[in-house]
Scaffold this motif. Structure first.
Motif, PDB file in Angstrom:
ATOM      1  N   ASP A   1     -13.076  16.090   5.953  1.00  0.00           N
ATOM      2  CA  ASP A   1     -14.072  15.652   4.996  1.00  0.00           C
ATOM      3  C   ASP A   1     -13.604  15.708   3.557  1.00  0.00           C
ATOM      4  OD1 ASP A   1     -15.892  15.201   7.042  1.00  0.00           O
ATOM      5  OD2 ASP A   1     -16.573  17.290   7.019  1.00  0.00           O
ATOM      6  N   GLY A   2     -12.379  16.165   3.348  1.00  0.00           N
ATOM      7  CA  GLY A   2     -11.879  16.334   1.992  1.00  0.00           C
ATOM      8  C   GLY A   2     -11.515  15.008   1.329  1.00  0.00           C
ATOM      9  N   PRO A   3     -11.283  15.063   0.027  1.00  0.00           N
ATOM     10  CA  PRO A   3     -10.927  13.852  -0.699  1.00  0.00           C
ATOM     11  C   PRO A   3      -9.516  13.382  -0.334  1.00  0.00           C
ATOM     12  CG  PRO A   3     -10.776  15.759  -2.138  1.00  0.00           C
ATOM     13  CD  PRO A   3     -11.331  16.241  -0.827  1.00  0.00           C
ATOM     14  N   THR A   4      -9.381  12.123  -0.064  1.00  0.00           N
ATOM     15  CA  THR A   4      -8.073  11.521   0.188  1.00  0.00           C
ATOM     16  C   THR A   4      -7.977  10.273  -0.656  1.00  0.00           C
ATOM     17  OG1 THR A   4      -8.899  10.220   2.037  1.00  0.00           O
ATOM     18  CG2 THR A   4      -7.941  12.366   2.568  1.00  0.00           C
ATOM     19  N   THR A   5      -6.773   9.831  -0.893  1.00  0.00           N
ATOM     20  CA  THR A   5      -6.583   8.606  -1.671  1.00  0.00           C
ATOM     21  C   THR A   5      -6.902   7.408  -0.787  1.00  0.00           C
ATOM     22  OG1 THR A   5      -4.274   8.392  -1.066  1.00  0.00           O
ATOM     23  CG2 THR A   5      -4.775   9.704  -3.044  1.00  0.00           C
ATOM     24  N   GLN A   6      -7.203   6.305  -1.422  1.00  0.00           N
ATOM     25  CA  GLN A   6      -7.481   5.074  -0.670  1.00  0.00           C
ATOM     26  C   GLN A   6      -6.266   4.644   0.140  1.00  0.00           C
ATOM     27  OE1 GLN A   6     -10.502   3.811  -0.509  1.00  0.00           O
ATOM     28  NE2 GLN A   6      -9.892   2.195   0.873  1.00  0.00           N
ATOM     29  N   ALA A   7      -5.080   4.830  -0.435  1.00  0.00           N
ATOM     30  CA  ALA A   7      -3.844   4.445   0.266  1.00  0.00           C
ATOM     31  C   ALA A   7      -3.640   5.292   1.521  1.00  0.00           C
ATOM     32  CB  ALA A   7      -2.654   4.568  -0.675  1.00  0.00           C
ATOM     33  N   ALA A   8      -3.999   6.588   1.447  1.00  0.00           N
ATOM     34  CA  ALA A   8      -3.812   7.471   2.610  1.00  0.00           C
ATOM     35  C   ALA A   8      -4.769   7.133   3.733  1.00  0.00           C
ATOM     36  CB  ALA A   8      -3.972   8.933   2.193  1.00  0.00           C
ATOM     37  N   LYS A   9      -5.927   6.549   3.385  1.00  0.00           N
ATOM     38  CA  LYS A   9      -6.881   6.161   4.427  1.00  0.00           C
ATOM     39  C   LYS A   9      -6.310   5.064   5.263  1.00  0.00           C
ATOM     40  CE  LYS A   9     -11.057   7.514   2.011  1.00  0.00           C
ATOM     41  NZ  LYS A   9     -12.313   7.082   1.481  1.00  0.00           N
TER      42      LYS A   9
ATOM     43  N   ILE B   1       0.891  -1.168   0.000  1.00  0.00           N
ATOM     44  CA  ILE B   1       0.000   0.000   0.000  1.00  0.00           C
ATOM     45  C   ILE B   1       0.922   1.208   0.000  1.00  0.00           C
ATOM     46  CG2 ILE B   1      -1.788   1.248   1.233  1.00  0.00           C
ATOM     47  CD1 ILE B   1      -2.558  -1.448   2.525  1.00  0.00           C
ATOM     48  N   ILE B   2       1.048   1.813  -1.154  1.00  0.00           N
ATOM     49  CA  ILE B   2       2.024   2.881  -1.325  1.00  0.00           C
ATOM     50  C   ILE B   2       1.318   4.229  -1.316  1.00  0.00           C
ATOM     51  CG2 ILE B   2       3.874   3.767  -2.803  1.00  0.00           C
ATOM     52  CD1 ILE B   2       4.325   0.893  -1.703  1.00  0.00           C
ATOM     53  N   THR B   3       1.814   5.128  -0.515  1.00  0.00           N
ATOM     54  CA  THR B   3       1.317   6.497  -0.460  1.00  0.00           C
ATOM     55  C   THR B   3       2.493   7.420  -0.189  1.00  0.00           C
ATOM     56  OG1 THR B   3      -0.353   7.949   0.510  1.00  0.00           O
ATOM     57  CG2 THR B   3       0.788   6.452   2.004  1.00  0.00           C
ATOM     58  N   THR B   4       2.264   8.693  -0.299  1.00  0.00           N
ATOM     59  CA  THR B   4       3.336   9.666  -0.069  1.00  0.00           C
ATOM     60  C   THR B   4       3.115  10.365   1.269  1.00  0.00           C
ATOM     61  OG1 THR B   4       2.145  11.481  -1.123  1.00  0.00           O
ATOM     62  CG2 THR B   4       3.509  10.097  -2.553  1.00  0.00           C
TER      63      THR B   4
END
Length: 89
Positions: A81-89, A66-69
């Motif tokens: 409530d903002g949009p986040t990537t699935q990886a960041a969740k 699960i790769i994120t920055t």
């Protein structure tokens, strides 16, 4: 038949206060005191300290592919409530 890892009993039976450990205590004490002094000069030290669990979580997730920055992680912590990537969740 697979063998499962079994933790050892706590507290450990072997002596922890060995001569080698005791010799390293003054240097460790000095390093912690220096860190404490430097932290006092930072206006909001919690900002720095609160990033440590995020960095550990990122590295742990990378083991599971699960790769994120870091940027995505920090944005996810600020945007409730903002949009986040699935990886960041």
């Amino acid at each position: 038949m697979s063998t499962f890892w079994q933790p050892t009993q706590l507290p450990p039976v072997e002596e922890l206060e060995t001569r080698a450990v005791l010799k390293k205590l003054p240097a460790a004490h000095r390093a912690l005191a220096e860190l404490k002094g430097i932290l006092g000069t930072i206006p909001d030290a919690d900002i720095l300290l609160n990033t440590l669990p995020l960095q550990e979580a990122k590295d742990s997730s990378a083991i599971e592919n699960i790769i994120t920055t870091h940027d995505e992680l920090f944005q996810a912590t600020v945007q409730v409530d903002g949009p986040t990537t699935q990886a960041a969740k």
